[in-house]
Structure formats: C-alpha cells, structure tokens
Design a protein around this motif. Structure first.
Motif, short mmCIF file in Angstrom:
data_model
loop_
_atom_site.label_atom_id
_atom_site.label_comp_id
_atom_site.label_asym_id
_atom_site.label_seq_id
_atom_site.Cartn_x
_atom_site.Cartn_y
_atom_site.Cartn_z
N ALA A 56 0.79 -1.30 -0.04
CA ALA A 56 -0.07 0.01 -0.21
C ALA A 56 0.80 1.42 0.10
CB ALA A 56 -0.76 0.04 1.13
N LEU A 57 0.75 2.12 -0.97
CA LEU A 57 1.38 3.51 -0.95
C LEU A 57 0.76 4.50 -0.56
CD1 LEU A 57 2.43 2.83 -4.84
CD2 LEU A 57 3.84 2.73 -2.90
N ALA A 58 -0.61 4.63 -0.64
CA ALA A 58 -1.42 5.69 -0.09
C ALA A 58 -2.67 5.27 -0.08
CB ALA A 58 -1.13 7.06 -0.90
N LYS A 59 -3.73 6.15 0.56
CA LYS A 59 -5.21 5.92 0.58
C LYS A 59 -5.43 6.71 -0.68
CE LYS A 59 -5.98 3.95 4.44
NZ LYS A 59 -6.24 2.28 4.32
N THR A 60 -6.88 6.65 -1.23
CA THR A 60 -7.12 7.39 -2.45
C THR A 60 -7.64 8.61 -2.07
OG1 THR A 60 -9.22 6.39 -1.91
CG2 THR A 60 -8.04 5.32 -3.72
N ALA A 61 -8.21 8.77 -0.83
CA ALA A 61 -8.48 10.03 -0.37
C ALA A 61 -7.33 11.10 -0.28
CB ALA A 61 -9.35 10.04 1.02
N ASP A 62 -6.02 10.60 -0.01
CA ASP A 62 -4.90 11.45 0.20
C ASP A 62 -4.35 11.90 -1.03
OD1 ASP A 62 -4.88 10.70 2.77
OD2 ASP A 62 -3.62 9.15 2.70
N VAL A 63 -4.74 11.52 -2.38
CA VAL A 63 -4.28 11.92 -3.57
C VAL A 63 -5.30 13.01 -4.15
CG1 VAL A 63 -3.58 11.18 -5.98
CG2 VAL A 63 -3.16 9.71 -3.96
N VAL A 69 0.64 12.90 -5.14
CA VAL A 69 1.74 12.98 -3.96
C VAL A 69 2.73 12.21 -4.39
CG1 VAL A 69 -0.50 13.17 -2.26
CG2 VAL A 69 0.46 10.83 -2.90
N ILE A 70 4.01 12.58 -3.69
CA ILE A 70 5.18 11.40 -3.80
C ILE A 70 5.28 10.85 -2.71
CG2 ILE A 70 7.83 11.59 -4.04
CD1 ILE A 70 7.08 14.51 -5.49
N VAL A 71 5.27 9.22 -2.80
CA VAL A 71 5.54 8.46 -1.72
C VAL A 71 6.80 7.51 -2.19
CG1 VAL A 71 4.18 6.40 -0.49
CG2 VAL A 71 2.90 8.48 -1.28
N ASP A 72 7.81 7.50 -1.27
CA ASP A 72 9.03 6.83 -1.31
C ASP A 72 9.42 7.17 -2.78
OD1 ASP A 72 8.75 5.63 1.17
OD2 ASP A 72 7.47 4.02 0.59
N GLY A 86 0.75 6.25 -11.83
CA GLY A 86 2.13 6.11 -10.92
C GLY A 86 3.29 6.54 -11.88
N PHE A 87 4.39 6.88 -11.37
CA PHE A 87 5.39 7.41 -12.10
C PHE A 87 6.80 7.24 -11.15
CE2 PHE A 87 2.10 9.81 -13.79
CZ PHE A 87 2.01 9.40 -15.15
N SER A 88 7.79 7.07 -11.58
CA SER A 88 9.22 7.25 -11.00
C SER A 88 9.42 8.43 -10.62
CB SER A 88 10.36 6.53 -11.94
OG SER A 88 11.57 6.90 -11.45
N GLY A 139 -9.83 -1.28 -3.01
CA GLY A 139 -10.55 -0.68 -1.88
C GLY A 139 -10.39 0.85 -1.89
N GLU A 140 -9.81 1.15 -0.71
CA GLU A 140 -9.47 2.74 -0.61
C GLU A 140 -8.00 2.87 -0.81
OE1 GLU A 140 -11.35 4.23 3.09
OE2 GLU A 140 -13.38 3.59 2.34
N SER A 141 -7.34 2.03 -1.17
CA SER A 141 -5.72 2.02 -1.09
C SER A 141 -5.39 2.03 -2.40
CB SER A 141 -5.20 1.17 -0.23
OG SER A 141 -5.40 1.03 1.01
N ILE A 142 -4.17 2.83 -2.53
CA ILE A 142 -3.50 2.57 -4.11
C ILE A 142 -2.25 2.05 -3.61
CG2 ILE A 142 -2.29 4.13 -5.67
CD1 ILE A 142 -3.87 6.71 -4.66
N VAL A 143 -1.98 0.59 -4.41
CA VAL A 143 -0.95 -0.23 -4.17
C VAL A 143 0.02 -0.21 -5.29
CG1 VAL A 143 -2.38 -1.60 -2.51
CG2 VAL A 143 -2.52 -2.32 -5.02
N ALA A 144 1.21 -0.68 -5.33
CA ALA A 144 2.22 -0.79 -6.23
C ALA A 144 2.01 -1.98 -7.00
CB ALA A 144 3.84 -0.86 -5.57
#
Length: 145
Positions: A56-63, A69-72, A86-88, A139-144
């Motif tokens: 899981a990278l982020a919640k959909t509500a966080d974007v 958003v930038i996560v890791d 998603g992008f590098s 669900g409510e998560s964005i995953v790699a």
C-alpha cells in the motif's frame, strides 16, 4: 642568473593542460556530490525503499484530484477523479528526484523540468516523460504493482 633558467614552452603548455583537466574533473565530481546531497535531502528521496508489488502506497483520499503525492520512489497522480497513475520520481534529464507537485505540475528541483500529471514533459530541459510505475486501486488504497 635566474633569468637564464626558463622552462621549455612545451612544458608550460602541457602543465597548463593537465591543470585544466584536473580542475574539470574536480568540478564534475563536486557537482555530482552536490546533486546527490540535494536530491537525498528532498522529501521524495527521504526514503530509499522501493515500493514492493502489492504494498500500500497511499489512500485514495490522500491524492487530490488535479494533483498528486510523492511516496517513497513513486509519484501518484489523479488528473481526473478516479484516474490514478504512478511514475518514477527520477527525472529522465539528469537523474535527480522530482520533489513536489504544484499547480498540476510535477517539479524537478535540479534544472526546473516540469511534468504534467500524465508524466509527459510540460517544460524542459527534460525531453523524455517520467517512467511509468504500475499502481492499482484496491478498495480505498493505492498499491504498487
């Protein structure tokens, strides 16, 4: 008496060339160290962990819609509602990490390249788009992956 001791012209020219080469090498290596230090201090580079598939990278509500958003090592955008991409974080121009998303643009701090929310180049010097990274909504998560 010292007036008669002069180096040969070839010695002076070769010495000047070696000195210029040494200065150029030193300048390049210190520039690379500075760029590395700058990129490692950016929020995007604060974690060296790569996103593992299924993580899981982020919640959909966080974007936010129209931003991202930038996560890791992943930039997650949502140009239109429900369309997550998603992008590098690595800028294809010089390898620096993009570090912020402002006014619908992904920004690289090193040379001011800007990318659209679809990863395409908005403003150079970058000529290539950001590399795509697979992300999915579960669900409510964005995953790699």
């Amino acid at each position: 008496m010292l007036e008669h001791i002069r180096p040969q012209r070839r010695t002076v020219i070769v010495g000047a060339g070696v000195g210029a080469l040494a200065a150029a090498v030193a300048a390049c290596s210190s520039k690379d160290e500075t760029a590395t230090a700058e990129s490692s201090s950016s929020p995007a580079a604060s974690s060296s962990a790569a996103a593992a598939p299924g993580a899981a990278l982020a919640k959909t509500a966080d974007v936010p819609v129209g931003s991202g958003v930038i996560v890791d090592d992943v930039v997650i955008t949502q140009a239109t509602a429900g369309d997550f991409k998603g992008f590098s974080t690595v800028c294809p121009h010089a390898g620096c990490n993009v570090n912020k998303i402002t006014d619908g643009k992904i920004i690289c701090p090193c040379h001011d390249s800007e990318f659209n929310l679809d990863g395409s180049v908005a403003k150079g010097p970058a000529k290539k788009p950001l590399e795509t990274k697979a992300v999915t909504v579960q669900g409510e998560s964005i995953v790699a992956g």
